[in-house]
Design an enzyme around this catalytic site. Structure first.
Site, PDB file in Angstrom:
ATOM      1  N   HIS A 132      75.712 -63.025 -94.412  1.00 24.72           N
ATOM      2  CA  HIS A 132      74.422 -63.954 -94.094  1.00 24.72           C
ATOM      3  C   HIS A 132      74.268 -65.022 -95.139  1.00 24.72           C
ATOM      4  O   HIS A 132      74.711 -64.741 -96.483  1.00 24.72           O
ATOM      5  CB  HIS A 132      73.320 -62.723 -94.470  1.00 24.72           C
ATOM      6  N   ASP A 209      76.378 -55.773 -99.358  1.00 22.84           N
ATOM      7  CA  ASP A 209      75.208 -56.023 -98.819  1.00 22.84           C
ATOM      8  C   ASP A 209      75.426 -55.195 -97.621  1.00 22.84           C
ATOM      9  O   ASP A 209      75.764 -55.506 -96.648  1.00 22.84           O
ATOM     10  CB  ASP A 209      75.287 -57.818 -98.201  1.00 22.84           C
ATOM     11  N   GLN A 212      72.415 -54.330 -93.224  1.00 22.32           N
ATOM     12  CA  GLN A 212      72.552 -53.953 -91.854  1.00 22.32           C
ATOM     13  C   GLN A 212      73.206 -52.659 -91.462  1.00 22.32           C
ATOM     14  O   GLN A 212      73.302 -52.050 -90.442  1.00 22.32           O
ATOM     15  CB  GLN A 212      73.365 -55.088 -90.976  1.00 22.32           C
ATOM     16  N   LYS A 235      64.382 -53.294 -92.554  1.00 24.24           N
ATOM     17  CA  LYS A 235      65.232 -53.085 -91.640  1.00 24.24           C
ATOM     18  C   LYS A 235      65.677 -51.679 -91.514  1.00 24.24           C
ATOM     19  O   LYS A 235      66.515 -51.290 -90.724  1.00 24.24           O
ATOM     20  CB  LYS A 235      66.311 -53.901 -91.954  1.00 24.24           C
ATOM     21  N   CYS A 373      70.643 -66.818 -89.521  1.00 22.13           N
ATOM     22  CA  CYS A 373      71.204 -67.034 -90.815  1.00 22.13           C
ATOM     23  C   CYS A 373      72.402 -66.994 -91.221  1.00 22.13           C
ATOM     24  O   CYS A 373      72.869 -66.350 -92.283  1.00 22.13           O
ATOM     25  CB  CYS A 373      70.117 -66.113 -91.580  1.00 22.13           C
TER      26      CYS A 373
HETATM   27  N1  PMP Z   1      71.941 -59.421 -95.467  1.00 21.88           N
HETATM   28  C1  PMP Z   1      71.779 -59.318 -93.972  1.00 21.88           C
HETATM   29  C2  PMP Z   1      73.481 -58.848 -93.694  1.00 21.88           C
HETATM   30  C3  PMP Z   1      71.037 -59.666 -93.453  1.00 21.88           C
HETATM   31  O1  PMP Z   1      71.139 -59.272 -92.028  1.00 21.88           O
HETATM   32  C4  PMP Z   1      69.745 -59.885 -93.778  1.00 21.88           C
HETATM   33  C5  PMP Z   1      68.442 -59.999 -93.030  1.00 21.88           C
HETATM   34  N2  PMP Z   1      68.935 -60.752 -91.871  1.00 21.88           N
HETATM   35  C6  PMP Z   1      69.766 -60.210 -95.356  1.00 21.88           C
HETATM   36  C7  PMP Z   1      70.877 -60.012 -95.873  1.00 21.88           C
HETATM   37  C8  PMP Z   1      68.725 -60.515 -95.952  1.00 21.88           C
HETATM   38  O2  PMP Z   1      67.649 -59.612 -95.885  1.00 21.88           O
HETATM   39  P1  PMP Z   1      66.078 -60.000 -96.262  1.00 21.88           P
HETATM   40  O3  PMP Z   1      65.429 -60.968 -95.429  1.00 21.88           O
HETATM   41  O4  PMP Z   1      65.300 -58.999 -95.903  1.00 21.88           O
HETATM   42  O5  PMP Z   1      65.927 -60.161 -97.893  1.00 21.88           O
END
Ligand code: PMP
Length: 415
Positions: A132, A209, A212, A235, A373
């Site tokens: 991401h 990270d 997910q 999430k 993203c």
């Molecule tokens: N890492 C991953 C794999 C994500 O899917 C996301 C959110 N789509 C994020 C980081 C960032 O999360 P947040 O926008 O809640 O900070």
């Protein structure tokens, strides 16, 4: 129902679970809502909504500073949320569990605190090709400022990391490996244990990270061999605005504060400030108290269902969906790793992803369209965007069938 899901959760259990989520019970564009955008954010069970209301209705007060009863109640519930998270991820100590805004802030905290202290020009940070943007850009900014180099582990057409390449990349200049546990664009679940073992053999720490993975499978920071791990509350059925950075106490203790102000200090004079102990050193200012309490409630909700059952059910649902989607001519599944979670990302030559999303929305089906993203993933597959249906344990095979019918409608319109 087309198929009876026997893995993880029964159809009856899912029907009961759905009643915990008031938002699911509505018509969208005249059709029952089919919510398949869980990787962007999950819906909230009544238990979470009630925990937040209860705080504002009965206990609203600032934490840690008051001796009065409301402040003590708020502090107890806020800290109970932290302890729930500690248990959930099997962290050795609640002091290692730091409340942040979400995974984005967790990654920025490590880049700015750990990175600025330990990285120098020529050092290398290893990430994967399926990150991401929030696990790319903070390191690039450090790259511009300090001169570190970003190394990227490539992946094959199925979306599986090339581990040989990773092994070759690790060297004396590697200072950190920062990798996504489950890709939001592909669904791939990466072999964190092996990644960590190889990094640790060279004394390199590993940041995970888990944005997910944490809502969809058991995540044990010690079993994974993580040194830092971050995720977002929203999430995982909790509120927005709250998330967690977990880190090993010895690493966190040696890191400078990320933000400064109230709460993170032990003593302040105009000449000198000393810092508070963990976790407070990294929690400057009034935190998202209601968010933390809501997150604690989300964890308890997930524990009551059981993460192993959730994982088994969602993967069975994903396999069912992948099978049905691959049976449609003109649909190309993006992300077919052997180890993957409940993500169905696909591309259709005949229609732009946004048009597909709009047609599905007219049928009451919520999916995400775009680059998610993760623009480098789109570039790797040479597609501008995908349609992504992302699953939760409250989704059903009927809903997958509705998605398939919606795609039939897309084919009617676009050919
Ligand atoms: N890492 C991953 C794999 C994500 O899917 C996301 C959110 N789509 C994020 C980081 C960032 O999360 P947040 O926008 O809640 O900070």
């Amino acid at each position: 129902m087309t198929t009876i899901m026997t893995d993880g959760l029964t159809a009856d259990a899912v029907a009961r679970i759905r009643q915990d989520f008031p938002v699911l019970d509505q018509l969208v564009n005249g059709r029952p809502l089919v919510y398949l955008d869980n990787a962007a954010t999950t819906q909230k069970p009544r238990a979470v909504i009630d925990a937040i209301s209860n705080y504002y209705l009965h206990n609203n007060s600032n934490v840690h500073r008051g001796v009065h009863t409301l402040s003590q109640r708020a502090t107890d519930d806020f800290e109970a949320g932290r302890e729930a998270i500690r248990r959930f991820i099997n962290a050795p100590d609640a002091g290692e569990v730091i409340y942040v805004r979400g995974a984005t802030e967790g990654l920025n905290l490590v880049a700015n605190s750990y990175g600025r202290k330990y990285f120098k020009a020529g050092d290398e940070v290893i990430i994967t090709g399926m990150e991401h943007h929030s696990n790319i850009v903070p390191w690039q900014i450090l790259g511009q400022e300090i001169g570190i180099r970003l190394r990227v582990i490539p992946f094959n057409d199925d979306g599986e990391l090339l581990m040989d390449e990773y092994e070759r990349m690790l060297n004396d200049r590697t200072r950190l490996v920062s990798v996504v546990h489950q890709s939001n664009a592909l669904g791939t679940v990466n072999p964190i244990e092996t990644i960590a073992e190889l990094a640790h053999a060279r004394g390199v720490p590993v940041m995970v990270d888990a944005a997910q993975s944490i809502p969809h499978m058991p995540v044990d920071v010690q079993a994974l061999g993580a040194d830092f791990l971050t995720f977002s509350g929203h999430k995982m059925y909790g509120p927005t605005g709250i998330g967690i950075l977990w880190g090993r106490a010895d690493l966190l203790n040696d890191m400078p504060p990320y933000q400064s102000g109230g709460e993170m200090i032990r003593s302040v004079t105009f000449e000198e400030t000393t810092y508070n102990v963990l976790p407070h050193k990294f929690e400057a200012g009034t935190p998202d108290i209601a968010g933390a309490i809501g997150l604690g409630a989300a964890v308890e909700y997930l524990e009551a269902i059981g993460m192993a059952r959730i994982s088994a059910y969602e993967r069975a649902l994903m396999r069912y969906g992948a099978e049905r989607l691959s049976g449609i001519e003109g649909v190309r599944l993006i992300g077919t790793a052997a180890e993957r979670g409940g993500i169905l990302s696909f591309y259709m030559e005949s229609a732009h992803a946004h048009d597909i999303g709009t047609i599905l929305d007219a049928e009451g089906i919520a999916v995400r369209t775009g680059h998610h993203c993760a623009q480098p993933v789109m570039a790797r597959y040479e597609v501008p965007a995908t349609v992504r249906a992302s699953l939760s344990f409250y989704n059903t095979t009927d809903e997958i069938d509705a998605l398939i019918k919606g795609i039939d409608r897309v084919i009617e319109v676009f050919g």
